[in-house]
Design an enzyme around this catalytic site. Structure first.
Site, PDB file in Angstrom:
ATOM      1  N   ASN A  46       0.829  -1.203   0.000  1.00  0.00           N
ATOM      2  CA  ASN A  46       0.000   0.000   0.000  1.00  0.00           C
ATOM      3  C   ASN A  46       0.857   1.244   0.000  1.00  0.00           C
ATOM      4  OD1 ASN A  46      -0.349  -1.295   2.761  1.00  0.00           O
ATOM      5  ND2 ASN A  46      -1.428   0.556   3.270  1.00  0.00           N
ATOM      6  N   ASP A  47       0.530   2.291   0.708  1.00  0.00           N
ATOM      7  CA  ASP A  47       1.047   3.612   0.341  1.00  0.00           C
ATOM      8  C   ASP A  47       2.547   3.825   0.487  1.00  0.00           C
ATOM      9  OD1 ASP A  47      -0.714   3.213   2.588  1.00  0.00           O
ATOM     10  OD2 ASP A  47      -0.137   5.165   3.339  1.00  0.00           O
ATOM     11  N   GLN A  63       4.270   0.663   2.622  1.00  0.00           N
ATOM     12  CA  GLN A  63       3.504  -0.238   3.469  1.00  0.00           C
ATOM     13  C   GLN A  63       3.458  -1.587   2.770  1.00  0.00           C
ATOM     14  OE1 GLN A  63       1.342   0.815   6.609  1.00  0.00           O
ATOM     15  NE2 GLN A  63       3.420   1.602   6.437  1.00  0.00           N
ATOM     16  N   ASP A 178       0.165   8.768  10.412  1.00  0.00           N
ATOM     17  CA  ASP A 178       0.835   9.167   9.172  1.00  0.00           C
ATOM     18  C   ASP A 178       1.604  10.478   9.308  1.00  0.00           C
ATOM     19  OD1 ASP A 178      -0.622   6.949   8.399  1.00  0.00           O
ATOM     20  OD2 ASP A 178      -2.191   8.106   7.405  1.00  0.00           O
ATOM     21  N   GLU A 231      -6.465  10.859   6.179  1.00  0.00           N
ATOM     22  CA  GLU A 231      -5.221  10.080   6.250  1.00  0.00           C
ATOM     23  C   GLU A 231      -4.114  10.792   5.470  1.00  0.00           C
ATOM     24  OE1 GLU A 231      -6.479   6.062   4.877  1.00  0.00           O
ATOM     25  OE2 GLU A 231      -6.294   5.500   6.969  1.00  0.00           O
TER      26      GLU A 231
END
Ligand code: FRU
Length: 485
Positions: A46-47, A63, A178, A231
């Site tokens: 993910n990010d 991630q 984050d 987020e």
């Protein structure tokens, strides 16, 4: 086997990874693998996290749940490097959820270089499992903002809490994460995405003079509720005309409802132009219109960083959590998701930002370009770079299954799937341009398409699943120039 209930140490990972060579080889030979995009060796990506340039090398973390392509496991930070944004070296995981501060996942964060040392800040996600009535929104969870100092980007040091639950305002629930660090006039700022106890998204700002001791400064929010959680916040300043910087707040709001949000993605990622001072100074601030970074199916939680030559570069996660469409073909092979190509950010009109693929990508272009004439179809490499300068309506079809249709009358561009086999559940997305469409660039990389309109004033990113091999591309309404990549 691995889940958020148990810590994962480097040794646990290495022991598990030793048995994965066959799976990794099988994944590497999947025809949907991308050629010049970041993607996971195994499992789920993910990010982007910790984007930073050191010397001639860009460090990129992400991630990573290597254990499960459908993300049933905990997340680690995986590390890659690149010198050219085209070829990437994978160094493997470097940050593990192995302590009491991050036992249920090493969540997203950023990196900041000072005096030759790299300061990583990330969220340690801790979930409790001693009761079965936790909702994990108001109860049963802690999110710690952890600071790790390192001299070597492959070996992260001791974990210490920089900002923790005791430091959050009273009306904030358990979702605070984050951290992204900025520096301004000798003061460091940490922006954090947060969810209030009454489900309003906002950004918390903490300040520090030494990157160690942090104190709460202010909160960035809107008068009206705009989603339940924000987020991955970021803040960006670009030198603008007359030396006055133009400023933007970037974040990924969850829970936008009504109107265009009901026709779009389940979660959004966008930016708002900022006037005034959002860092907690005396002056008031104002946030302008929210612009989506990307109108496609697959774009979320991007991170921006400045390169040493002063470029502002954005990398997005070409994925969408909790969507009603997916990537069944790659999941079946044991992997899922990728990043976007790195995108150069420049100032556009009326508080907008333009995104264009970093020029490094041009180095992949074939020596000769093919001219695709209006109405013609050609069979192209699935890795291609197409540009066109339409003067009115146009349509582009890729692999006979994905269409981009632009209508001059209302300056609207629609991206739609006509072949369910290629869509993996995707249907249609549309965007209205603020000016007639006069430039199109499409970057294809096997199972991804990124479409830049009007020099990147609007972008669509999507995964798609054509049959392996060359793809048919047809344009009508204009000619196009195509390079293979
Ligand atoms: C964004 C995000 C972040 C979080 C991370 C966990 O997709 O939800 O907010 O830190 O993913 O993997």
């Amino acid at each position: 086997m691995f889940n958020q209930k148990n810590k994962v140490t480097r040794a646990d990972y290495e022991q598990w990874r030793a048995g994965q060579d066959e799976t990794a080889a099988r994944i590497a030979s999947d025809p949907d693998r991308l050629l010049f995009h970041v993607e996971p060796e195994l499992g789920w990506l993910n990010d982007p996290n910790g984007l930073v340039q050191i010397g001639d090398t860009y460090h990129i973390y992400h991630q990573y749940d290597p254990f499960d392509a459908a993300h049933g496991g905990p997340v680690l930070w995986n590390h890659l490097t690149t010198k050219d944004f085209v070829t990437y070296e994978n160094h493997g995981p470097v940050l593990f959820p192995d302590s009491d501060l991050d036992s249920s996942g090493a969540y997203s964060g950023s990196a900041f270089v000072r005096d030759g040392k790299i300061h990583y800040f990330y969220t340690g996600n801790v979930k409790h499992f001693d009761r079965d009535d936790y909702d994990y929104v108001l109860t049963g969870r802690e999110q710690n903002q952890i600071h790790v100092v390192a001299e070597n980007p492959d070996e992260l040091g001791e974990k210490r809490i920089a900002v923790g639950p005791v430091d959050y305002p009273d009306d904030i629930g358990t979702h605070v994460r984050d951290p992204k660090i900025l520096e301004h006039d000798g003061i460091y700022y940490m922006v954090l995405g947060a969810r209030t106890k009454d489900d309003r998204g906002c950004v918390l700002v903490y300040t520090s003079r030494n990157l160690e001791d942090w104190s709460y400064a202010t909160r960035i929010e809107l008068g009206e509720k705009f989603g339940f959680m924000w987020e991955c916040p970021g803040y960006l300043e670009l030198e603008a005309d007359g030396g006055v910087p133009a400023k933007w707040l970037s974040f990924s709001p969850q829970g936008l409802e009504g109107g265009r949000w009901d026709r779009g993605n389940v979660y959004a990622a966008g930016y708002m132009p900022v006037t005034g001072d959002i860092t907690g100074g005396d002056s008031a601030y104002d946030l302008g219109e929210f612009h989506l970074w990307d109108a496609g199916f697959d774009f979320y939680a991007p991170q921006e960083f400045a390169s040493e030559d002063g470029r502002h570069i954005l990398i997005g996660w070409m994925g969408m959590p909790d969507a009603d469409y997916g990537n069944a073909p790659t999941v079946a092979h044991g992997w899922q998701h990728c990043f976007t190509v790195p995108r150069l950010l420049t100032k556009g009109e009326n508080g907008t930002l333009l995104q264009t693929p970093v020029p490094e990508l041009d180095a992949r272009r074939s020596a000769a370009a093919l001219t695709l004439r209006n109405g013609e179809e050609a069979s192209l490499s699935p890795c291609f770079d197409l540009t066109a300068a339409p003067a009115g309506d146009f349509a582009l079809t890729v692999a006979h299954g994905v269409e981009l249709v632009y209508t001059e009358q209302d300056s609207t561009c629609v991206l739609q799937f006509t072949d369910p086999a290629q869509a993996s559940g995707r249907t249609q997305r549309r965007t209205k341009l603020s000016a007639p469409c006069r430039s199109v660039r499409v970057v294809g990389d096997r199972s991804s398409l990124e479409i830049f309109l009007n020099d990147g004033a609007a972008v669509f990113s999507t995964r798609y699943y054509p049959a392996a091999g060359d793809v048919a591309v047809k344009i009508s309404g204009t000619d196009a120039l195509v390079y293979s990549l």
